[in-house]
Design a protein around this motif. Structure first.
Motif, short mmCIF file in Angstrom:
data_model
loop_
_atom_site.label_atom_id
_atom_site.label_comp_id
_atom_site.label_asym_id
_atom_site.label_seq_id
_atom_site.Cartn_x
_atom_site.Cartn_y
_atom_site.Cartn_z
N LEU A 349 0.83 -1.21 -0.18
CA LEU A 349 0.00 -0.04 -0.03
C LEU A 349 0.74 1.38 0.18
O LEU A 349 2.05 1.35 0.63
CB LEU A 349 -0.92 0.16 1.35
CG LEU A 349 -2.05 -1.08 1.41
CD1 LEU A 349 -2.50 -0.92 2.74
CD2 LEU A 349 -3.02 -0.85 0.25
N ALA A 350 0.49 2.24 -0.48
CA ALA A 350 1.18 3.64 -0.45
C ALA A 350 0.06 4.44 0.48
O ALA A 350 -1.13 4.56 0.63
CB ALA A 350 1.02 4.30 -2.14
N VAL A 351 0.87 4.76 1.44
CA VAL A 351 0.22 5.63 2.64
C VAL A 351 0.58 7.29 2.36
O VAL A 351 1.88 7.43 2.12
CB VAL A 351 0.74 5.16 3.89
CG1 VAL A 351 0.28 6.10 5.09
CG2 VAL A 351 0.52 4.00 4.17
N PHE A 352 -0.31 8.12 2.48
CA PHE A 352 -0.35 9.51 2.24
C PHE A 352 -0.28 10.33 3.68
O PHE A 352 -0.67 9.71 4.58
CB PHE A 352 -1.19 10.17 1.31
CG PHE A 352 -1.11 9.53 -0.01
CD1 PHE A 352 -0.47 10.17 -1.06
CD2 PHE A 352 -1.57 8.18 -0.42
CE1 PHE A 352 -0.15 9.67 -2.41
CE2 PHE A 352 -1.26 7.59 -1.72
CZ PHE A 352 -0.74 8.56 -2.57
N CYS A 357 -4.82 5.62 2.39
CA CYS A 357 -3.94 4.24 2.04
C CYS A 357 -4.72 3.77 0.59
O CYS A 357 -5.68 3.67 0.48
CB CYS A 357 -4.34 3.10 3.02
SG CYS A 357 -3.39 3.62 4.47
N LEU A 358 -3.78 3.58 -0.42
CA LEU A 358 -4.03 3.17 -1.50
C LEU A 358 -3.03 2.18 -2.16
O LEU A 358 -2.03 1.97 -1.44
CB LEU A 358 -3.86 4.28 -2.75
CG LEU A 358 -4.74 5.55 -2.40
CD1 LEU A 358 -4.53 6.69 -3.24
CD2 LEU A 358 -6.40 5.29 -2.51
N ARG A 366 3.33 8.25 -12.61
CA ARG A 366 3.26 9.83 -12.31
C ARG A 366 1.78 10.28 -12.60
O ARG A 366 1.42 9.94 -13.76
CB ARG A 366 4.26 10.49 -13.16
CG ARG A 366 4.17 12.08 -13.21
CD ARG A 366 4.95 12.60 -14.21
NE ARG A 366 6.08 12.53 -13.96
CZ ARG A 366 7.25 13.25 -14.13
NH1 ARG A 366 6.94 14.55 -14.19
NH2 ARG A 366 8.51 13.09 -13.92
N GLY A 367 1.03 10.72 -11.90
CA GLY A 367 -0.23 11.20 -11.93
C GLY A 367 -1.14 11.12 -10.72
O GLY A 367 -0.69 11.09 -9.72
N VAL A 368 -2.57 11.26 -10.75
CA VAL A 368 -3.40 11.25 -9.75
C VAL A 368 -3.49 9.93 -8.94
O VAL A 368 -3.58 8.92 -9.59
CB VAL A 368 -5.00 11.69 -10.18
CG1 VAL A 368 -5.75 11.58 -9.14
CG2 VAL A 368 -4.78 13.06 -10.82
N ALA A 369 -3.23 10.27 -7.80
CA ALA A 369 -3.57 9.07 -6.81
C ALA A 369 -4.90 8.84 -6.36
O ALA A 369 -5.33 7.60 -6.26
CB ALA A 369 -2.45 9.00 -5.68
N LEU A 370 -5.29 9.80 -6.04
CA LEU A 370 -6.88 10.10 -5.62
C LEU A 370 -7.20 11.37 -5.96
O LEU A 370 -6.93 12.48 -5.83
CB LEU A 370 -6.85 9.98 -3.87
CG LEU A 370 -8.20 9.79 -3.51
CD1 LEU A 370 -8.63 8.36 -3.57
CD2 LEU A 370 -8.14 9.98 -1.84
N GLY A 371 -8.57 11.11 -6.71
CA GLY A 371 -9.26 12.32 -7.27
C GLY A 371 -9.85 13.50 -6.18
O GLY A 371 -9.64 14.57 -5.96
N ALA A 372 -10.63 12.65 -5.13
CA ALA A 372 -11.20 13.48 -4.11
C ALA A 372 -11.88 12.55 -2.84
O ALA A 372 -11.63 11.11 -3.15
CB ALA A 372 -12.20 14.18 -4.71
N ARG A 373 -12.17 13.02 -1.77
CA ARG A 373 -12.53 12.21 -0.67
C ARG A 373 -13.59 12.96 0.07
O ARG A 373 -13.56 13.86 0.09
CB ARG A 373 -11.53 11.72 0.10
CG ARG A 373 -10.94 12.64 0.93
CD ARG A 373 -9.61 11.98 1.64
NE ARG A 373 -8.81 12.76 2.73
CZ ARG A 373 -8.86 12.60 4.06
NH1 ARG A 373 -9.33 11.62 4.67
NH2 ARG A 373 -8.05 13.61 4.72
#
Length: 544
Positions: A349-352, A357-358, A366-373
């Motif tokens: 997982l990638a933790v921000f 967590c994604l 390279r790009g968007v990990a999460l658009g919105a939450r």
């Protein structure tokens, strides 16, 4: 012809200012209304204006009596109607109503500004640029909330049914992204001034890393992530570097990042560094230097980078593992004040920085990990269901449906922004299309399951098998609904827990005001993280 007043009038403006009377303004107001219905007789407008003035003059008790703008406008309407100019009167009334709406909007904006400024004045240690930035974000968030969102979404946010994250960046930036250091170290970093060449020294590594983070920060509003930071740095080090030079490079990098964070800009995205799995000598030196810097910053009370220490069998979990000593150092650093998260690597997982967590990205992503939450307030849903006689799952599904619509709209808005808006996130890709944005993941977070179950059954899921079963059912309903929404809306919604952050504090405060102080539920400063157990759960067991 009516006789103009024999003494000058004083007019009180809406903001309280006193100004001298100006006959031409009444004439202009009548002419503007007349022209909107194809009238053009200026002399008639003057005659009507004099009637207004004469009527106003009769109402004054003394020459010093002050007239107000509203009185004059009432007089204009009355004179137009009495003289048979119904169409002109209607046009004037409509114009007056529109101006009133504009003033209300300006007044509302000033109230938002006043609230934001007062909030920042109460916060110590905030410098002027930071305050200006924070106030700007607060105003933009309020504008987006009041002017762009549908009533259901606006009411749900304001009432505390849910919390929309990144309101100040609605439709402007995605939540989070990756920083592909490996790709940048190999190919250089594209900037507005050209291409920053690949690094040739430790100092270059620190400079390019800092520049990469700076390039990505304006393009997200949540957080950035650098997976496998220690491995990437170790791979691109010059062959003749010494451990001392490497340690100095890490110190320089952390110093630069600390300068960014010490500005205390509200909403400034954080960058998370993943370390712990690189077993080479240089890789261990990089991780150890980061841990030492983190400890020093903690001791001095300064902002710290966010580290995720990854755990894996055969790497750092047992005394014979090559990175076991680093694991122990990380535990020592994390114990007093935190700043480090620990993550088992079985399911990468990638933790921000804000605990999102994604799944780990593909190599060189390279790009968007999460658009919105968006975060849903489970305790409030349970309290509302109990008071109104609804099923909690029914209210939850209604909110999930609304959240899906909101998140889909945000992705659509982002898809309409040109590639020049995101030069870093899409530097190595073709311009994003609407379809690409629609597949960018978005998150629905759940908060406060423990408190919700206490409302519904009197106990949390750590104290009662029946409460645990009810909690499992609630999560299953949410998961099933999200799966249906993903299929219906053709978007990629991730359902997850969320930390007890500012949203949890806001939820608890609002629910306390509406439902009163309820022991073990609304009497808390913040609700429990995601679906976890509350800190007081063991105490509850002891009392029982």
């Amino acid at each position: 012809m009516p006789i103009p007043p024999q003494h000058p009038l004083t007019i009180k403006k809406r903001d309280g200012r006193l100004v001298a009377f100006d006959r031409s303004k009444i004439v202009a107001a009548i002419m503007r209304a007349a022209q909107s219905v194809q009238g053009s007789d200026y002399r008639l407008a003057e005659d009507l204006a004099d009637q207004v003035i004469t009527a106003l003059d009769r109402t004054r008790d003394t020459p010093e009596t002050v007239s107000e703008v509203e009185q004059i406008q009432d007089g204009i309407e009355k004179v137009l109607i009495e003289n048979g100019h119904a169409r002109t009167a209607k046009a004037f009334i409509l114009y007056r109503a529109e101006r009133s709406r504009v003033r209300e909007k300006k007044s509302e904006m000033m109230e938002w500004l006043s609230d934001a400024l007062q909030a920042k004045e109460r916060t110590s240690g905030i410098n002027a640029p930071t305050k200006h930035h924070a106030v700007g974000r607060a105003l933009t968030a309020q504008f987006n909330l009041q002017r762009l969102l549908p009533k259901f979404e606006r009411d749900a946010h304001q009432n505390g049914d849910w919390h929309i994250h990144g309101l100040g960046d609605f439709g402007q930036t995605p939540h989070s992204g990756y920083v592909p250091l490996g790709e940048i170290f190999r190919e250089g970093l594209r900037t507005t001034g050209g291409i920053l060449p690949p690094p040739n020294s430790v100092a270059d590594l620190a400079a390019v890393t800092t520049a990469s983070i700076l390039g990505a920060l304006p393009e997200v509003h949540g957080a950035l992530c650098i997976p496998n930071f220690d491995a990437i740095w170790a791979l691109h080090l010059p062959s003749n570097v010494s451990e001392g030079e490497l340690e100095q490079g890490i110190i320089t990098l952390v110093h630069h990042l600390n300068l960014l964070m010490s500005r205390q800009i509200e909403g400034q995205p954080r960058t998370t560094f993943h370390v712990g799995l690189e077993t080479s000598t240089f890789g261990r030196t990089i991780t150890r230097a980061l841990l030492q810097q983190l400890k020093q910053l903690q001791e001095s009370g300064r902002p710290t980078p966010h580290l995720v220490f990854q755990l894996q069998e055969g790497v750092n979990l047992k005394p014979q593992d090559p990175n076991f000593s680093l694991f122990q150092e990380a535990l020592d650093v994390a114990h007093p004040q935190g700043g480090i998260d620990f993550l088992h690597f079985q399911n990468p997982l990638a933790v921000f920085g804000d605990q999102v967590c994604l799944p780990c990205p593909p190599a060189h992503s390279r790009g968007v990990a999460l658009g919105a939450r968006i975060t849903i307030n489970l305790p409030r849903l349970a309290l509302r269901a109990k008071r109104q006689g609804f099923e909690t799952t029914e209210l939850l599904c209604t909110l999930l449906d609304g959240a899906a619509r909101h998140l889909e709209e945000r992705n659509k808005r982002l898809s309409h922004r040109g590639p020049e808006t995101f030069p870093f996130l899409y530097a190595a890709q073709s311009p994003p299309t609407g379809a690409a944005w629609n597949t960018a993941p978005v998150a629905i977070n759940l908060m406060g399951l423990a408190e919700a179950l206490r409302v519904l059954s009197g106990q949390d899921h750590g104290a009662s098998p029946s409460a645990q079963a009810e909690g499992i059912n609630l999560i299953k309903v949410a998961g099933s609904r999200v799966a249906d929404l993903n299929s219906t809306h053709k978007i990629n919604i991730i359902l997850q827990g969320t930390p007890a952050d500012e949203a949890g504090q806001r939820f608890a405060q609002q629910d306390r005001r509406e439902f009163g102080i309820i022991r073990g539920i609304t009497d808390k400063k913040t609700y429990t993280t995601g679906i976890g157990l509350p800190h007081d759960s063991e105490a509850d067991h002891a009392r029982e």
